[in-house]
Enzyme design. Structure first.
Site, PDB file in Angstrom:
ATOM      1  N   SER A  50       0.865  -1.128  -0.075  1.00 24.80           N
ATOM      2  CA  SER A  50      -0.065  -0.126   0.234  1.00 24.80           C
ATOM      3  C   SER A  50       0.826   1.297   0.058  1.00 24.80           C
ATOM      4  CB  SER A  50      -0.863   0.068   1.353  1.00 24.80           C
ATOM      5  OG  SER A  50      -1.920  -1.147   1.342  1.00 24.80           O
TER       6      SER A  50
HETATM    7  N1  SAH Z   1      -0.488  -4.277   3.832  1.00 29.19           N
HETATM    8  C1  SAH Z   1       0.207  -5.137   2.797  1.00 29.19           C
HETATM    9  C2  SAH Z   1      -1.076  -5.109   1.766  1.00 29.19           C
HETATM   10  C3  SAH Z   1      -0.511  -6.145   0.889  1.00 29.19           C
HETATM   11  S1  SAH Z   1      -1.887  -6.119  -0.507  1.00 29.19           S
HETATM   12  C4  SAH Z   1       1.288  -4.331   2.367  1.00 29.19           C
HETATM   13  O1  SAH Z   1       1.144  -3.002   2.374  1.00 29.19           O
HETATM   14  O2  SAH Z   1       2.224  -4.778   2.133  1.00 29.19           O
HETATM   15  C5  SAH Z   1      -3.093  -7.253   0.268  1.00 29.19           C
HETATM   16  C6  SAH Z   1      -2.581  -8.833   0.569  1.00 29.19           C
HETATM   17  O3  SAH Z   1      -3.677  -9.378   0.812  1.00 29.19           O
HETATM   18  C7  SAH Z   1      -1.981  -9.518  -0.783  1.00 29.19           C
HETATM   19  O4  SAH Z   1      -0.514  -9.536  -0.165  1.00 29.19           O
HETATM   20  C8  SAH Z   1      -2.847 -10.542  -0.684  1.00 29.19           C
HETATM   21  O5  SAH Z   1      -1.970 -11.831  -1.056  1.00 29.19           O
HETATM   22  C9  SAH Z   1      -3.541 -10.751   0.646  1.00 29.19           C
HETATM   23  N2  SAH Z   1      -4.675 -11.431   0.702  1.00 29.19           N
HETATM   24  C10 SAH Z   1      -5.793 -11.449  -0.151  1.00 29.19           C
HETATM   25  N3  SAH Z   1      -6.861 -12.228   0.181  1.00 29.19           N
HETATM   26  C11 SAH Z   1      -6.469 -12.982   1.315  1.00 29.19           C
HETATM   27  C12 SAH Z   1      -6.964 -13.942   2.135  1.00 29.19           C
HETATM   28  N4  SAH Z   1      -8.044 -14.448   2.029  1.00 29.19           N
HETATM   29  N5  SAH Z   1      -6.353 -14.289   3.173  1.00 29.19           N
HETATM   30  C13 SAH Z   1      -4.968 -13.961   3.379  1.00 29.19           C
HETATM   31  N6  SAH Z   1      -4.277 -12.837   2.658  1.00 29.19           N
HETATM   32  C14 SAH Z   1      -4.966 -12.344   1.742  1.00 29.19           C
END
Ligand code: SAH
Length: 290
Positions: free
Chosen positions: A126
């Site tokens: 993000s």
């Molecule tokens: N806060 C993180 C955001 C990553 S993007 C950062 O800034 O690095 C959102 C993340 O949610 C992705 O890595 C994706 O793989 C994960 N995600 C999506 N659905 C999910 C689920 N059901 N369980 C666990 N992770 C999930």
């Protein structure tokens, strides 16, 4: 999905926000905030491209990570977020200066600009203004000794920030359903100021479906969800402590960042904080198909 739509995820969607400047894209170029030193439009890698075709300056930026130049850049980024009123709290400023974002952004991407960046697997880290907003919203629930759950922990950046805030007597748990990202996040955390907390066991990252939360260590004072759910997962609501707060983007095309407070009597208050754009909280198969 085009790389343009892709890169917009993980930031505020409100066109009135001056911060959108740093997320704005056109078909041919991207405008980054004044903090970026990348001088020209460059070809941003799509989710399927590898990250080796990058502007040489960007490679240099990665090389500088951890140096005094990186520290100056983080300070600049934090100052920028303070100026725009995103960071108000001293604690949030301090943790964002302590956890070097440059260690969490994949090589070849400019780490210290206010923009989301691709991390592979149809996911993004993000934008700093979203990280800052979520830390601000959760600050009171990230006091030393408290428990925090980071669902969709991706690069591990926010999980590391949470761990620093709750300290060695607290607990910060990251849940990510792509095992490769779990491994990536552990590597990143190990290079960061949060490494001793990982070693000491107050910080952990697990490969699992975050929609189910992490019941073993519930209830949580703070729950952050880093991916947009079509509705608030009941398990997360259940695992929120009375007096605790969850911050979660909800929606499909149009998403709202919701602040969910569980009162001491167990009743729930929900308000919308901002319009946002996040990757979906979904199954692993659906995410990889996207
Ligand atoms: N806060 C993180 C955001 C990553 S993007 C950062 O800034 O690095 C959102 C993340 O949610 C992705 O890595 C994706 O793989 C994960 N995600 C999506 N659905 C999910 C689920 N059901 N369980 C666990 N992770 C999930």
């Amino acid at each position: 999905m085009s790389s343009v739509a892709y890169i917009l995820r993980g930031c505020r969607a409100s066109p009135s926000s001056s911060l959108l400047l740093s997320c704005t894209t056109t078909n041919t170029s991207r405008s980054f905030s004044a903090l970026s030193f990348s001088p020209s439009p460059f070809s941003f890698p799509s989710s399927s491209e590898k990250l080796h075709k990058v502007h040489p300056f960007l490679r240099m930026e990665h090389f500088w990570t951890g140096s005094s130049i990186a520290k100056t850049k983080i300070k600049g980024l934090v100052e920028h977020l303070k100026e725009y009123g995103v960071i108000k709290s001293k604690n949030v400023a301090e943790v964002m200066e302590t956890i070097d974002r440059g260690l969490f952004v994949p090589e070849g991407n400019p780490a210290y600009v206010d923009s989301p960046m691709p991390i592979g697997y149809n996911a993004t880290i993000s934008a700093p203004h979203m990280h800052a907003s979520c830390l601000e919203l959760l600050e009171e629930h990230l006091q030393p000794g408290m428990r925090a759950l980071d669902v969709g922990s991706g690069t591990g950046y926010l999980t590391a920030c949470f761990a620093m805030m709750v300290g060695p007597q607290g607990r910060a748990i990251g849940i990510e359903h792509i095992p490769e990202l779990v491994a990536f996040s552990i590597d990143n955390i190990n290079k960061s100021a949060a490494a001793p907390l990982l070693k000491g066991g107050s910080l952990s990252v697990h490969a699992a479906d975050g929609r189910l939360g992490w019941p073993e260590l519930a209830p949580y004072d703070a729950i952050h969800v880093g991916a947009a759910a079509s509705e608030i997962p009941p398990a997360l609501l259940e695992q929120l402590k009375p007096g605790g707060r969850m911050v979660i983007p909800v929606g499909n095309i149009f998403q709202d960042l919701k602040v969910v407070d569980k009162n001491l009597d167990g009743s729930i208050n929900i308000r919308n904080e901002a319009s946002v754009r996040y990757v979906p909280l979904t199954s692993r198969a659906a995410q990889l198909r996207e």
